[in-house]
Design an enzyme around this catalytic site. Structure first.
Site, short mmCIF file in Angstrom:
data_model
loop_
_atom_site.label_atom_id
_atom_site.label_comp_id
_atom_site.label_asym_id
_atom_site.label_seq_id
_atom_site.Cartn_x
_atom_site.Cartn_y
_atom_site.Cartn_z
N ASP A 67 5.72 -10.97 -3.72
CA ASP A 67 6.02 -10.30 -2.37
C ASP A 67 7.09 -11.41 -1.96
O ASP A 67 7.40 -12.64 -2.16
CB ASP A 67 5.11 -10.17 -1.43
N ASN A 136 -8.50 -9.54 4.76
CA ASN A 136 -8.70 -8.04 4.67
C ASN A 136 -8.66 -7.25 3.42
O ASN A 136 -8.64 -6.10 3.30
CB ASN A 136 -7.59 -7.34 5.76
N HIS A 138 -6.10 -7.62 0.91
CA HIS A 138 -4.85 -7.17 0.42
C HIS A 138 -4.80 -8.22 -0.76
O HIS A 138 -5.25 -9.34 -0.86
CB HIS A 138 -3.83 -7.36 1.43
N GLU A 143 -1.71 -3.71 1.84
CA GLU A 143 -2.33 -3.96 2.75
C GLU A 143 -3.50 -2.67 2.67
O GLU A 143 -3.50 -1.73 2.02
CB GLU A 143 -1.85 -3.64 4.14
C1 F6R Z 1 0.96 -14.05 -1.41
C2 F6R Z 1 0.20 -13.05 -1.40
C3 F6R Z 1 -1.01 -12.95 -0.49
C4 F6R Z 1 -1.92 -13.96 -0.62
C5 F6R Z 1 -3.12 -13.63 0.54
C6 F6R Z 1 -3.96 -15.22 0.55
O1 F6R Z 1 2.00 -14.01 -2.11
O2 F6R Z 1 0.47 -12.07 -2.18
O3 F6R Z 1 -1.87 -11.71 -0.90
O4 F6R Z 1 -2.40 -14.29 -1.66
O5 F6R Z 1 -2.60 -13.47 1.84
O6 F6R Z 1 -3.07 -16.07 1.17
P1 F6R Z 1 -3.79 -17.54 1.23
O7 F6R Z 1 -3.76 -18.17 -0.04
O8 F6R Z 1 -2.74 -18.19 2.17
O9 F6R Z 1 -5.18 -17.34 1.72
#
Ligand code: F6R
Length: 260
Positions: A67, A136, A138, A143
């Site tokens: 992303d 959540n 994702h 999402e």
């Molecule tokens: C980031 C991504 C997100 C993160 C998720 C967890 O490229 O795709 O799905 O993996 O938000 O984020 P952290 O590791 O900061 O808890």
């Protein structure tokens, strides 16, 4: 799903980095799907160490990030390109032309998203996908309520995601609300998926992903549809799994056997 409960996140990072290094040695032109966020940083540290001390060669590897935020100026310190340069690319020899990010600027974003999908196809698909998971549920920025068949596209970030990620922003700093993300369908086409999740904040998302019904309300649950997923957890993120003690014992036994 293979569920591994580690004593701490460092042990998990060691496991995942060894999986990636073995795959790179086996297939020097490995196609890697990469994630940002705090969870995979310790993995990137280990991959850099392996490159610098053991000469592991990433020059044939092709990477696709999950992303990117929309409309941040080139080189912006909150962009995921910047994050990846800082935490991974600056320490290994992945060729700049082999590093790919979903589109974040320019006119026809829908067309660019399609191009991103096509690029993944052209190199034969993602061999190994590194994933984190949001509190959540994702995966990528898919999402809750994202289609389980979704492809690379633009998404508005959920309130909870914005709150969770506000820790990376200084007070008063504008936080991007939109991002491009590989879809759930895109992620599910990877050959192998390695997901890490740590801490109590991830316990509900992990529970839904492993023991819940497959549902767009918890995007991580879509991973149940994939034949080769490994979930690397710590005791806190695994705390809501009914089989947590079993998973922990299985991993400890595996470890004991490896040492014998
Ligand atoms: C980031 C991504 C997100 C993160 C998720 C967890 O490229 O795709 O799905 O993996 O938000 O984020 P952290 O590791 O900061 O808890």
């Amino acid at each position: 799903m293979k569920v591994l409960v580690f004593g701490n996140p460092e042990e998990s990072a060691e496991y995942i980095s060894q999986e990636i290094l073995a795959a790179v040695r086996h297939k020097p032109n490995l196609v890697l799907g990469l994630a940002t966020g705090s969870t995979p940083i310790a993995v990137y540290v280990r991959l850099i160490h392996a490159h610098q001390t053991q000469g592991v060669d990433f020059s044939g590897c092709i990477t696709f990030n999950l992303d990117e935020y929309l409309d941040l100026p080139e080189g912006h310190e909150r962009s995921y390109r910047y994050f990846m340069n800082q935490h991974f690319f600056s320490g290994v020899n992945v060729r700049p032309s082999n590093r790919h990010f979903p589109p974040s600027q320019g006119k026809d974003l829908a067309r660019q998203c399609l191009d991103y999908e096509n690029k993944i196809q052209e190199v034969g698909g993602i061999d190994m996908q590194v994933l984190g998971i949001g509190s959540n549920g994702h995966i990528g920025f898919n999402e809750p309520t994202s289609s389980l068949a979704s492809r690379t596209r633009i998404k508005t970030l959920a309130e909870k995601t914005l709150r969770d990620n506000s820790r990376f922003y200084r007070p008063g700093e504008v936080q991007p609300q939109m991002a491009s993300t590989a879809g759930i369908g895109t992620i599910l086409e990877a050959g192998k998926i390695l997901l890490q999740a740590f801490g109590l904040k991830k316990a509900d998302a992990v529970h839904a992903a492993v023991e819940g019904p497959v549902s767009a309300f918890w995007p991580g649950s879509a991973l149940q549809l994939h034949p080769q997923v490994t979930l690397c957890l710590d005791a806190d993120s695994a705390s809501k799994l009914s089989l947590r003690d079993y998973y922990k014992r299985v991993r400890e036994n595996d470890e004991r056997r490896l040492k014998e």
